[in-house]
Design a protein around this motif. Structure first.
Motif, mmCIF file in Angstrom:
data_model
loop_
_atom_site.group_PDB
_atom_site.id
_atom_site.type_symbol
_atom_site.label_atom_id
_atom_site.label_comp_id
_atom_site.label_asym_id
_atom_site.label_seq_id
_atom_site.Cartn_x
_atom_site.Cartn_y
_atom_site.Cartn_z
ATOM 1 N N ARG A 177 0.844 -1.197 0.000
ATOM 2 C CA ARG A 177 0.000 0.000 0.000
ATOM 3 C C ARG A 177 0.877 1.243 0.000
ATOM 4 O O ARG A 177 1.885 1.317 0.722
ATOM 5 N N SER B 17 -7.889 0.089 -4.776
ATOM 6 C CA SER B 17 -8.964 -0.649 -4.110
ATOM 7 C C SER B 17 -9.927 0.273 -3.374
ATOM 8 O O SER B 17 -10.533 -0.118 -2.372
ATOM 9 N N ASP C 111 -10.472 3.193 2.361
ATOM 10 C CA ASP C 111 -10.551 2.352 3.557
ATOM 11 C C ASP C 111 -11.569 2.915 4.556
ATOM 12 O O ASP C 111 -12.234 3.926 4.289
ATOM 13 N N ASP D 65 -6.950 3.618 -0.813
ATOM 14 C CA ASP D 65 -6.239 2.336 -0.770
ATOM 15 C C ASP D 65 -5.618 2.104 -2.143
ATOM 16 O O ASP D 65 -6.157 1.388 -2.982
ATOM 17 N N ASN D 66 -4.503 2.759 -2.386
ATOM 18 C CA ASN D 66 -3.750 2.660 -3.642
ATOM 19 C C ASN D 66 -2.420 1.977 -3.368
ATOM 20 O O ASN D 66 -1.913 2.028 -2.243
ATOM 21 N N THR E 136 1.201 -5.131 3.010
ATOM 22 C CA THR E 136 0.067 -5.663 3.761
ATOM 23 C C THR E 136 -0.272 -7.117 3.454
ATOM 24 O O THR E 136 -1.018 -7.743 4.218
#
Length: 411
Positions: free
Chosen positions: A265, A343, A346, A352-353, A387
């Protein structure tokens, strides 16, 4: 009926009904391999050869879209595991060639999701199958055949791993020119194998077009993958990518590769507040051109020997730690094949890149692990957070129509 028999019946039923091997696939000609592209340039080839000593999706030029999906095995024994590998092979063989899905009649569920229409195009699809260390426990009698360096991915300094998004028994790397082709392939293979493996985690990625030219950029705005030593010469893959049998390695690994996936992330809100000068110093390259700070053009040699004290490219710059261009580090380089991901947002409202760091290694310890340890606590670590992901072993290729994934391991 026991759950075990239900799983076996489901898998065998798919094979027996012909869903796992449509007639169109058997009748189709083998697609020709596309010409090699410039490292970092995304591919738009119509198709890639499925059969060969090595799997496609490793040396294949990176397609625009990808998904990485890990699965946990539910196959109850070695026979079911063998059937599973054959089912994945049959589906991958058809999907990478394309054709007409089999007609199963009006009362049966359709043989295809229809996501791509009545004709399935190859669309540059590659299917790369890799196994995790957990396959080599006592479930299938394979403990003595584990690739020598394969293990569960450890936590490195600065990691924030969510183990629910790590590891797995089987990893599918699916890459294609268009995102619906990747989605279609994943659903197709998952449907055909539902009785023997279950999804564990998934991450979708994309490769940006070169802007304005050269290597695509990551979501920090810098060119990513400029240096590609594993593709530099005809002999380089044999020295840096493909694992060879012998010494501590079992015979079946010949032609495979240690496959590393790291979901990294990028803390873009913080990164976007850093001055361009500081960003470039952390990376060691100009953001606009991708040139090293000691050069003018993207592919210029950084010439570290002319800057031994780090006056221009600081000693802890990312590119310098990753590869200082010394003869000692030449054998530590790996084949990178990364993708960006987005994504959404969050639970805290942050983007969320990030990067799906994806690489192939002849020797996991000599290459990825050694380089990763060198990068510990680099300045860039304040702006990234690994992550998920895992260590896997990319299987040798499927050599001909009678062959199947992991045949050397399971036959």
């Amino acid at each position: 009926m026991t759950a075990e028999l239900a799983r076996r019946g489901f898998l065998h039923g798919l094979l027996g009904a012909g869903i796992a091997a449509p007639i169109a696939a058997a009748a189709s000609a083998e697609p020709a391999a596309a010409a090699s592209a410039e490292p970092g340039a995304a591919s738009k080839a119509a198709s890639y050869a499925f059969h060969g000593a090595h799997q496609a999706g490793v040396l294949t030029p990176a397609q625009r879209n990808a998904t990485f999906a890990a699965f946990d095995l539910t196959a109850s024994g070695r026979v079911e595991l063998t059937d599973l590998m054959k089912a994945i092979t049959d589906r991958a063989r058809f999907l990478t060639v394309g054709g007409t899905p089999q007609t199963v009649g009006i009362t049966a569920p359709p043989a295809d999701s229809g996501v791509l229409g009545p004709q399935v195009p190859a669309d540059g699809l590659t299917v790369t199958v890799s196994l995790g260390a957990s396959v080599f426990d006592d479930r299938y009698g394979l403990s003595g055949l584990k690739p020598h360096r394969l293990r569960t991915m450890e936590d490195f300094p600065n990691d924030d791993l969510d183990r629910a998004s790590c590891d797995g028994d089987v990893l599918l790397q699916l890459c294609a020119n268009n995102p619906d082709t990747v989605t279609h392939a994943l659903r197709d293979i998952a449907r055909a194998t539902r009785g023997a493996m279950q999804p564990r985690w998934r991450k979708d990625g994309f490769s940006s077009p070169p802007r304005p030219s050269g290597t695509p950029r990551n979501l920090m705005g810098f060119k990513d993958g400029t240096s590609a030593p594993a593709l530099a010469t005809a002999s380089a893959p044999d020295e840096l990518v493909w694992t060879h049998a012998g010494a501590a390695e079992p015979s079946w690994v010949e032609g495979g590769s240690y496959h590393v996936v790291r979901i990294i992330r990028m803390l873009v809100e913080f990164w976007d507040r850093v001055s361009l000068h500081e960003q470039e110093n952390m990376i060691g390259r100009r953001r606009d051109s991708g040139a090293p700070l000691t050069g003018t053009h993207e592919h210029d040699d950084p010439r570290y020997e002319t800057d031994p004290t780090g006056d221009v490219i600081q000693l802890d710059a990312h590119i310098r730690l990753a590869n200082n261009r010394s003869p000692q580090q030449a054998k530590q380089q790996m084949l990178r094949r990364g993708y960006n991901y987005d994504s959404g947002i969050d639970v805290n409202g942050n983007f969320d890149n990030g990067l799906i760091f994806n690489c192939f290694n002849q020797d996991l310890e000599r290459q990825f692990v050694t380089v990763q340890k060198r990068l510990a606590d680099e300045p860039l670590a304040d702006y990234i957070s690994p992550t998920g992901g895992g260590y896997f072993f990319a299987l040798p290729g499927v050599r001909h129509r009678a062959d199947w994934y992991a045949s050397g391991l399971l036959a």
